[in-house]
Write an enzyme that holds these catalytic residues in place. Structure first.
Site, PDB file in Angstrom:
ATOM      1  N   GLU A  62       0.818  -1.262   0.006  1.00 15.63           N
ATOM      2  CA  GLU A  62       0.006  -0.165  -0.113  1.00 15.63           C
ATOM      3  C   GLU A  62       0.910   1.514  -0.057  1.00 15.63           C
ATOM      4  O   GLU A  62       0.467   2.251  -0.537  1.00 15.63           O
ATOM      5  CB  GLU A  62      -0.956  -0.040   1.265  1.00 15.63           C
ATOM      6  CG  GLU A  62      -1.916  -1.187   1.299  1.00 15.63           C
ATOM      7  CD  GLU A  62      -1.322  -2.654   1.766  1.00 15.63           C
ATOM      8  OE1 GLU A  62      -2.044  -3.244   2.125  1.00 15.63           O
ATOM      9  OE2 GLU A  62      -0.069  -2.448   2.041  1.00 15.63           O
ATOM     10  N   CYS A  90      -2.071  -3.379   6.991  1.00 16.62           N
ATOM     11  CA  CYS A  90      -1.673  -3.261   8.572  1.00 16.62           C
ATOM     12  C   CYS A  90      -1.942  -2.016   8.880  1.00 16.62           C
ATOM     13  O   CYS A  90      -2.344  -1.126   8.315  1.00 16.62           O
ATOM     14  CB  CYS A  90      -0.321  -3.912   8.593  1.00 16.62           C
ATOM     15  SG  CYS A  90       0.812  -2.439   7.916  1.00 16.62           S
ATOM     16  N   CYS A  93      -0.029   0.890   7.143  1.00 18.44           N
ATOM     17  CA  CYS A  93      -0.680   1.275   5.853  1.00 18.44           C
ATOM     18  C   CYS A  93      -2.117   2.013   6.139  1.00 18.44           C
ATOM     19  O   CYS A  93      -2.381   2.683   5.265  1.00 18.44           O
ATOM     20  CB  CYS A  93      -0.597  -0.083   5.002  1.00 18.44           C
ATOM     21  SG  CYS A  93       1.061  -0.884   4.473  1.00 18.44           S
TER      22      CYS A  93
END
Length: 170
Positions: A62, A90, A93
Protein backbone atom coordinates in the site's frame (compact mmCIF):
# COMPACT_ATOMS: atom_id res chain seq x y z
CA UNK A 1 -15.16 -17.92 -2.30
CA UNK A 2 -16.90 -15.51 -4.68
CA UNK A 3 -17.26 -11.88 -3.73
CA UNK A 4 -19.74 -9.33 -4.97
CA UNK A 5 -18.52 -5.79 -4.38
CA UNK A 6 -21.09 -3.04 -4.33
CA UNK A 7 -19.38 -1.20 -7.17
CA UNK A 8 -18.78 -3.23 -10.36
CA UNK A 9 -15.35 -1.70 -11.03
CA UNK A 10 -14.23 -2.93 -7.60
CA UNK A 11 -14.10 -6.50 -8.90
CA UNK A 12 -11.69 -5.64 -11.72
CA UNK A 13 -9.41 -3.46 -9.61
CA UNK A 14 -9.38 -5.86 -6.67
CA UNK A 15 -8.52 -8.66 -9.07
CA UNK A 16 -5.55 -6.58 -10.29
CA UNK A 17 -4.36 -6.11 -6.70
CA UNK A 18 -4.62 -9.84 -6.07
CA UNK A 19 -2.72 -10.56 -9.28
CA UNK A 20 0.03 -8.19 -8.15
CA UNK A 21 0.28 -10.15 -4.91
CA UNK A 22 0.48 -13.44 -6.78
CA UNK A 23 3.18 -12.12 -9.12
CA UNK A 24 5.11 -10.82 -6.12
CA UNK A 25 5.58 -14.42 -5.02
CA UNK A 26 7.56 -15.04 -8.20
CA UNK A 27 10.09 -12.36 -7.23
CA UNK A 28 12.72 -13.29 -4.69
CA UNK A 29 12.39 -11.19 -1.57
CA UNK A 30 8.71 -10.36 -2.00
CA UNK A 31 5.76 -11.32 0.13
CA UNK A 32 2.25 -11.85 -1.29
CA UNK A 33 0.80 -8.37 -1.06
CA UNK A 34 -0.36 -6.12 -3.87
CA UNK A 35 -2.12 -2.77 -3.95
CA UNK A 36 -3.22 -0.09 -6.35
CA UNK A 37 -4.52 3.45 -6.12
CA UNK A 38 -7.32 4.40 -8.49
CA UNK A 39 -8.68 7.87 -9.21
CA UNK A 40 -11.66 8.34 -11.52
CA UNK A 41 -11.31 4.81 -12.85
CA UNK A 42 -7.60 5.16 -13.67
CA UNK A 43 -4.83 3.27 -11.91
CA UNK A 44 -2.38 5.96 -10.77
CA UNK A 45 -0.13 3.82 -8.60
CA UNK A 46 0.65 0.16 -8.00
CA UNK A 47 2.78 -1.56 -5.43
CA UNK A 48 3.91 -4.88 -4.11
CA UNK A 49 5.55 -5.54 -0.79
CA UNK A 50 9.25 -4.77 -1.11
CA UNK A 51 10.18 -4.93 2.57
CA UNK A 52 12.78 -7.68 2.25
CA UNK A 53 14.08 -6.62 -1.15
CA UNK A 54 14.61 -2.98 -0.11
CA UNK A 55 15.41 -3.75 3.54
CA UNK A 56 12.76 -1.17 4.37
CA UNK A 57 10.10 -2.09 6.94
CA UNK A 58 7.78 0.58 5.50
CA UNK A 59 7.90 -0.72 1.91
CA UNK A 60 4.51 -2.45 2.13
CA UNK A 61 2.39 -2.78 -1.00
CA UNK A 62 0.00 0.00 0.00
CA UNK A 63 2.83 2.41 0.83
CA UNK A 64 4.58 1.59 -2.45
CA UNK A 65 1.32 2.21 -4.34
CA UNK A 66 0.89 5.55 -2.55
CA UNK A 67 4.48 6.52 -3.37
CA UNK A 68 3.96 5.65 -7.04
CA UNK A 69 0.67 7.56 -7.14
CA UNK A 70 2.23 10.57 -5.45
CA UNK A 71 5.08 10.60 -7.96
CA UNK A 72 2.72 10.30 -10.91
CA UNK A 73 0.27 12.91 -9.63
CA UNK A 74 2.85 15.29 -8.19
CA UNK A 75 1.05 15.49 -4.87
CA UNK A 76 0.67 13.61 -1.61
CA UNK A 77 -3.05 14.10 -0.96
CA UNK A 78 -5.39 11.88 -2.93
CA UNK A 79 -8.96 12.82 -2.08
CA UNK A 80 -11.40 10.80 -4.15
CA UNK A 81 -8.96 7.93 -4.61
CA UNK A 82 -9.67 4.29 -3.88
CA UNK A 83 -7.03 1.94 -2.49
CA UNK A 84 -7.42 -1.66 -3.60
CA UNK A 85 -5.36 -4.15 -1.61
CA UNK A 86 -5.00 -7.89 -1.83
CA UNK A 87 -5.17 -8.05 1.97
CA UNK A 88 -6.48 -5.83 4.72
CA UNK A 89 -3.81 -3.20 5.34
CA UNK A 90 -1.72 -3.36 8.48
CA UNK A 91 -2.12 -0.45 10.92
CA UNK A 92 0.77 1.48 9.32
CA UNK A 93 -0.70 1.18 5.84
CA UNK A 94 -4.19 2.03 7.04
CA UNK A 95 -2.87 5.21 8.61
CA UNK A 96 -0.89 5.97 5.44
CA UNK A 97 -4.23 5.83 3.60
CA UNK A 98 -5.64 8.29 6.13
CA UNK A 99 -2.64 10.61 5.68
CA UNK A 100 -3.07 10.48 1.89
CA UNK A 101 -6.79 11.20 2.29
CA UNK A 102 -7.75 8.04 0.40
CA UNK A 103 -11.56 8.07 0.23
CA UNK A 104 -12.26 4.32 0.04
CA UNK A 105 -10.41 1.15 0.85
CA UNK A 106 -11.33 -2.20 -0.71
CA UNK A 107 -9.46 -5.37 0.27
CA UNK A 108 -9.79 -9.12 -0.09
CA UNK A 109 -8.01 -11.19 2.60
CA UNK A 110 -8.57 -10.10 6.21
CA UNK A 111 -6.12 -9.52 9.04
CA UNK A 112 -7.18 -12.92 10.39
CA UNK A 113 -6.24 -14.54 7.07
CA UNK A 114 -2.83 -12.88 7.31
CA UNK A 115 -2.37 -14.00 10.93
CA UNK A 116 -3.19 -17.62 10.08
CA UNK A 117 -0.38 -17.47 7.54
CA UNK A 118 2.26 -16.04 9.87
CA UNK A 119 1.90 -12.29 9.38
CA UNK A 120 1.67 -10.10 12.48
CA UNK A 121 -0.97 -7.56 11.42
CA UNK A 122 -3.59 -8.85 13.88
CA UNK A 123 -1.07 -8.73 16.72
CA UNK A 124 -0.27 -5.10 15.91
CA UNK A 125 -3.94 -4.15 15.67
CA UNK A 126 -4.50 -5.69 19.11
CA UNK A 127 -1.47 -3.93 20.58
CA UNK A 128 -2.81 -0.55 19.49
CA UNK A 129 -6.06 -1.08 21.40
CA UNK A 130 -4.38 -1.10 24.81
CA UNK A 131 -3.10 1.96 26.71
CA UNK A 132 0.54 2.87 26.07
CA UNK A 133 1.60 1.75 29.54
CA UNK A 134 0.23 -1.75 28.89
CA UNK A 135 1.81 -2.32 25.49
CA UNK A 136 4.32 -5.14 25.28
CA UNK A 137 5.86 -4.92 21.81
CA UNK A 138 7.59 -1.58 22.20
CA UNK A 139 8.53 0.61 25.15
CA UNK A 140 7.16 4.12 24.63
CA UNK A 141 8.46 7.11 26.53
CA UNK A 142 7.18 10.66 26.17
CA UNK A 143 9.50 13.17 27.75
CA UNK A 144 8.63 16.46 29.35
CA UNK A 145 10.73 19.53 29.88
CA UNK A 146 13.21 21.21 27.58
CA UNK A 147 13.27 18.53 24.85
CA UNK A 148 9.50 18.64 24.52
CA UNK A 149 9.50 22.45 24.45
CA UNK A 150 12.09 22.52 21.66
CA UNK A 151 10.24 19.91 19.62
CA UNK A 152 6.89 21.65 20.14
CA UNK A 153 8.47 24.96 19.09
CA UNK A 154 9.57 23.37 15.80
CA UNK A 155 5.99 22.25 15.19
CA UNK A 156 4.71 25.75 15.98
CA UNK A 157 7.28 27.28 13.60
CA UNK A 158 5.99 25.06 10.81
CA UNK A 159 2.39 26.07 11.54
CA UNK A 160 3.37 29.76 11.55
CA UNK A 161 4.88 29.42 8.06
CA UNK A 162 1.73 28.01 6.50
CA UNK A 163 -0.05 30.35 4.06
CA UNK A 164 -3.33 29.52 5.78
CA UNK A 165 -4.45 29.36 9.40
CA UNK A 166 -3.62 26.00 10.95
CA UNK A 167 -6.49 24.71 13.05
CA UNK A 168 -5.76 22.51 16.07
CA UNK A 169 -6.90 18.91 15.58
CA UNK A 170 -7.53 18.10 19.24
Amino acid sequence: MPFSPEIPADHAFLTQAIELSRHALEDEGKTPFGALVVIDGEVVGTGTSSVIELRDPTAHAEVMALRAAGSKLGRHLMEGAVMYASSEPCPMCLVACYWARISRLVYAATRQDSAVNGFEDLRFYRELTVPNAERTLLEETAVDGEAREIAAAALASWADKMPFPVEPKL
